[in-house]
Each structure stands twice: as C-alpha cells, then as structure tokens.
Write a protein that holds these residues in place. Structure first.
Motif, PDB file in Angstrom:
ATOM      1  N   GLY A  91       0.826  -1.194   0.000  1.00  0.00           N
ATOM      2  CA  GLY A  91       0.000   0.000   0.000  1.00  0.00           C
ATOM      3  C   GLY A  91       0.865   1.250   0.000  1.00  0.00           C
ATOM      4  N   ARG A  92       0.310   2.340   0.471  1.00  0.00           N
ATOM      5  CA  ARG A  92       1.024   3.623   0.441  1.00  0.00           C
ATOM      6  C   ARG A  92       1.876   3.770   1.695  1.00  0.00           C
ATOM      7  NH1 ARG A  92      -0.353   9.254   1.758  1.00  0.00           N
ATOM      8  NH2 ARG A  92       0.864  10.651   0.395  1.00  0.00           N
ATOM      9  N   ASN A  93       3.172   3.999   1.490  1.00  0.00           N
ATOM     10  CA  ASN A  93       4.109   4.226   2.586  1.00  0.00           C
ATOM     11  C   ASN A  93       4.576   5.672   2.532  1.00  0.00           C
ATOM     12  OD1 ASN A  93       3.890   1.508   3.122  1.00  0.00           O
ATOM     13  ND2 ASN A  93       5.814   0.979   2.111  1.00  0.00           N
ATOM     14  N   VAL A  94       4.422   6.382   3.636  1.00  0.00           N
ATOM     15  CA  VAL A  94       4.837   7.782   3.715  1.00  0.00           C
ATOM     16  C   VAL A  94       6.102   7.865   4.556  1.00  0.00           C
ATOM     17  CG1 VAL A  94       4.221  10.107   4.441  1.00  0.00           C
ATOM     18  CG2 VAL A  94       2.472   8.591   3.472  1.00  0.00           C
ATOM     19  N   TYR A  95       7.155   8.392   3.949  1.00  0.00           N
ATOM     20  CA  TYR A  95       8.408   8.622   4.655  1.00  0.00           C
ATOM     21  C   TYR A  95       8.516  10.119   4.934  1.00  0.00           C
ATOM     22  CZ  TYR A  95       9.220   3.890   3.002  1.00  0.00           C
ATOM     23  OH  TYR A  95       9.095   2.551   2.756  1.00  0.00           O
ATOM     24  N   PHE A  96       9.612  10.541   5.480  1.00  0.00           N
ATOM     25  CA  PHE A  96       9.779  11.961   5.766  1.00  0.00           C
ATOM     26  C   PHE A  96      10.227  12.661   4.483  1.00  0.00           C
ATOM     27  CE2 PHE A  96      10.219   9.761   9.784  1.00  0.00           C
ATOM     28  CZ  PHE A  96       9.438  10.531  10.633  1.00  0.00           C
ATOM     29  N   GLY A  97       9.266  13.306   3.813  1.00  0.00           N
ATOM     30  CA  GLY A  97       9.586  14.044   2.608  1.00  0.00           C
ATOM     31  C   GLY A  97       9.263  13.321   1.318  1.00  0.00           C
ATOM     32  N   ARG A  98       8.819  12.068   1.368  1.00  0.00           N
ATOM     33  CA  ARG A  98       8.467  11.359   0.138  1.00  0.00           C
ATOM     34  C   ARG A  98       7.478  10.253   0.470  1.00  0.00           C
ATOM     35  NH1 ARG A  98      11.350   6.474  -0.442  1.00  0.00           N
ATOM     36  NH2 ARG A  98      12.874   6.167   1.230  1.00  0.00           N
ATOM     37  N   SER A  99       6.844   9.714  -0.566  1.00  0.00           N
ATOM     38  CA  SER A  99       5.908   8.612  -0.364  1.00  0.00           C
ATOM     39  C   SER A  99       6.041   7.629  -1.515  1.00  0.00           C
ATOM     40  CB  SER A  99       4.460   9.115  -0.248  1.00  0.00           C
ATOM     41  OG  SER A  99       4.039   9.673  -1.476  1.00  0.00           O
ATOM     42  N   GLU A 100       5.628   6.389  -1.270  1.00  0.00           N
ATOM     43  CA  GLU A 100       5.646   5.334  -2.274  1.00  0.00           C
ATOM     44  C   GLU A 100       4.350   4.553  -2.164  1.00  0.00           C
ATOM     45  OE1 GLU A 100       8.879   2.765  -1.549  1.00  0.00           O
ATOM     46  OE2 GLU A 100      10.429   4.272  -1.874  1.00  0.00           O
ATOM     47  N   THR A 101       3.891   4.055  -3.290  1.00  0.00           N
ATOM     48  CA  THR A 101       2.747   3.151  -3.295  1.00  0.00           C
ATOM     49  C   THR A 101       3.224   1.807  -3.810  1.00  0.00           C
ATOM     50  OG1 THR A 101       1.178   4.954  -3.650  1.00  0.00           O
ATOM     51  CG2 THR A 101       0.431   2.718  -4.153  1.00  0.00           C
ATOM     52  N   ARG A 102       3.126   0.782  -2.979  1.00  0.00           N
ATOM     53  CA  ARG A 102       3.619  -0.545  -3.326  1.00  0.00           C
ATOM     54  C   ARG A 102       2.462  -1.499  -3.582  1.00  0.00           C
ATOM     55  NH1 ARG A 102       8.644  -1.215   0.989  1.00  0.00           N
ATOM     56  NH2 ARG A 102       9.881   0.530   0.155  1.00  0.00           N
ATOM     57  N   PRO A 103       2.674  -2.497  -4.434  1.00  0.00           N
ATOM     58  CA  PRO A 103       1.616  -3.468  -4.723  1.00  0.00           C
ATOM     59  C   PRO A 103       1.199  -4.225  -3.464  1.00  0.00           C
ATOM     60  CG  PRO A 103       3.391  -3.624  -6.338  1.00  0.00           C
ATOM     61  CD  PRO A 103       3.884  -2.740  -5.239  1.00  0.00           C
ATOM     62  N   PHE A 104      -0.045  -4.675  -3.471  1.00  0.00           N
ATOM     63  CA  PHE A 104      -0.531  -5.465  -2.354  1.00  0.00           C
ATOM     64  C   PHE A 104       0.044  -6.881  -2.417  1.00  0.00           C
ATOM     65  CE2 PHE A 104      -4.241  -2.453  -2.678  1.00  0.00           C
ATOM     66  CZ  PHE A 104      -3.940  -1.784  -1.501  1.00  0.00           C
ATOM     67  N   LEU A 105       0.346  -7.421  -1.261  1.00  0.00           N
ATOM     68  CA  LEU A 105       0.827  -8.797  -1.113  1.00  0.00           C
ATOM     69  C   LEU A 105      -0.124  -9.522  -0.179  1.00  0.00           C
ATOM     70  CD1 LEU A 105       4.611  -7.991  -0.423  1.00  0.00           C
ATOM     71  CD2 LEU A 105       3.522  -8.360  -2.645  1.00  0.00           C
ATOM     72  N   GLY A 106      -0.673 -10.646  -0.615  1.00  0.00           N
ATOM     73  CA  GLY A 106      -1.607 -11.387   0.222  1.00  0.00           C
ATOM     74  C   GLY A 106      -3.046 -11.031  -0.077  1.00  0.00           C
TER      75      GLY A 106
END
Length: 331
Positions: A255-270
């Motif tokens: 899913g969507r991961n928010v880091y400090f200053g950037r974000s990523e959207t990763r595919p679902f697993l499971g």
C-alpha cells in the motif's frame, strides 16, 4: 576449522537470544560512524565514488575477518570465541522480536502515541498519521524483511565464509541502510552499496521466505501467496520475505508508505485484511522459529562446506595431510 566455526555460530546465536544487542559500545554503531567519516572524505554525486566508498568500507572488515581467521587457524578455542563474538555482534533477532512485541502491546492497549513513537526503532516511515492497522502493517513488513537482514543472511554468510562472511555482510547491509536509498544525495553515490546488498541477500531472502512458510498454519496457502506475489515488490529481496509473511499470517501487506519528505505506493501482497496487533505478535513468533532453524542449517552447512573442501582419496587434503577437523532502493 569447521567445528569451531559451527560452534561459534551457534554460541553467537544463543548470546543474541539471551542478551540481544549490546546497549553500549555496539561495534556496528562504531562501524557506522567510521563509514560516515569515510563518506565525507570520498563523497561526490557519482557512481565511481560510491564504488570506492563501498569497496573500502566493506573490504576492510572482510580483510580483518580473514586476518583473524588466519591467525586462529590452529587455535580452535580462540576461533570459536571470535566467531561467537562476531555472530552475536551482527545478529539482531532478539531486538527485532522485542520491538515487535512492544509494538503489539501498545496497539493492543490502544496507545497509538506510544506505538507511533516506537515505529522509528523498526523503519523510517512517518508515523504521525498512521492508525492501528497501518502501524501493524509497517511492523509486520519490517519484521519480515529484517528476519532475513538481521538473522538469516548473517548466519548464511557466516556458514559460507566464516568470519569474513559475517563481518562483510553486516558492513554491506549497514552501508545499504546509510546510502542505499534513493534521494538527491545518494541517487548515484549509493548505487554500489545498494546493489551489493541486493546480491548478498538473493539467497538468504528466499530461504527466509521458505522458512516462514514452513511454520505457517496453512503452508499450502502461504506457499501459493509467496509464489504469486513475491516478485511484485520493488525490491528483489524484500518481496520474498513480505509475501511469505503475508501468506503465513493470512493478511494483506503493501500500500502507500509515507516517509519523511516522500511517499511510495507498493503493490498489495496477500489476500486477507490488513494486519492487527495479534498478527504483529504472530510475526515475531514466525521470525523466532525461522531463526532457530537457520542457525541449525548454518552450522550444518559450515561443517559440510569445510569438511568437503580440498579432500582427495583417503580423507587427505591436496597436500597429503590428514585433515583435523557476517523503502525504495536502487534496483
């Protein structure tokens, strides 16, 4: 020196199991500070500088390990003690499980402020807006990946290469955490460190996935999810561990991961729901089980690997003597 190496791997694992990471004067932290000083000396936003940085920062521990191994070649007790100390230093299984258990407790008690404050011990995500399920997901994903990075992979390389393997692997993995992520500063400089870490984790990450599946309640389902989803992750190795954990727990990661200053959207697993606090505790138990098997495999591999090397007919070596038997990334 197969038996002393195998003994040292098991003893070091037991030290980590009993004591966890040293609270002060941790050698890995000292290495990180030294690597930081080296980075300041050689940094430039070029891959060539990153190669030099990685070669020196990993090469020195490897050479140190090789030198210590040579010095203790005929001293089995000293060798076993050195391997045990190195193994204890590079492992992080107890600390990983303790953090996961603490997070599970905070989430079970509904103490989101404490859980958010604890997440930084496990990963670099911004916890400020995360609810219980997202905090649990971040923890489960971290436990899955770090079961490989902090337990299975060091034991694997200790089995393959002894002291140089233990120290070299931990050095490479530490550099990856320092400079292996994509950012304006490390987009090119960190490539060598990231790719070396990827290469060193190719086998251990897949072994971690299989060990996780072996202890799942529904091994067939866990294996199905692992086979289907493991290559969807942007990392060639983290996906192996996270897909296996998702299948073993019956939850959905990614899913969507928010880091400090950037974000990523990763595919679902499971295929299941997002994990909760009980799944965090179960992930910690799966990690412990995988580590227990991994140390047995490592000791056995070290005995087998060294026992068969250089032998000729009659059990003698090649000289005729009878043997005496360590987030978004660059891809």
């Amino acid at each position: 020196m197969s038996a002393p190496d195998a003994t040292g791997l098991v003893a070091g694992y037991l030290l980590d199991l009993a004591l966890g990471d040293p609270r002060r004067w941790h050698p890995v932290a000292g290495f990180g500070r030294a690597a930081g000083l080296l980075e300041r000396k050689v940094y430039a936003p070029r891959r060539r500088n990153g190669v030099v940085f990685t070669a020196v920062a990993v090469g020195v521990p490897v050479l140190a390990g090789a030198g210590l191994a040579a010095l203790t070649r005929r001293q089995p007790v000293a060798r076993a003690v050195l391997v045990a100390a190195a193994t204890w230093t590079v492992l992080g299984g107890r600390t990983l499980r303790r953090e996961a258990t603490t997070m599970s407790s905070h989430l079970a008690n509904g103490d989101l402020d404490a859980a958010r404050g604890r997440l930084g011990h496990l990963c670099g995500r911004d916890p400020s807006a995360l609810d219980e399920r997202e905090l649990a997901r971040a923890t489960v994903e971290s436990v899955a990946e770090n079961t490989s990075d902090a337990v299975v992979a060091p034991l694997f390389w200790g089995a393959v290469a002894g002291l140089p393997g233990l120290l070299g692997y931990r050095a490479a993995n530490t550099l990856d955490a320092m400079v292996g992520h994509r950012s304006g500063r490390y987009a090119r400089f960190g490539t060598a460190s990231a790719r070396l870490d990827d290469a060193l984790n190719l086998v251990p990450s897949r072994l971690t996935g299989l060990l996780t599946i072996a202890f799942a309640r529904d091994r067939k389902e866990a294996f199905r999810v692992w086979r289907r989803d493991r290559d969807d992750h942007p990392s060639p190795n983290a996906g192996q561990c996270e897909a296996a954990m998702a299948g073993a727990l019956g939850v959905r990661l990614g899913g969507r991961n928010v880091y400090f200053g950037r974000s990523e959207t990763r595919p679902f697993l499971g295929d299941g729901p997002k994990p909760g606090h009980r799944d965090v505790a179960r992930a910690a138990r799966l990690s412990a089980a995988a580590g227990g098997v991994a140390v047995g495999l490592a000791a056995g591999l070290r005995l087998a690997f060294r026992g068969g090397r250089g032998r000729t007919a009659g059990g003698r070596d090649h000289l005729g003597r009878r043997e005496e038997r360590g987030h978004g990334r660059h891809l």
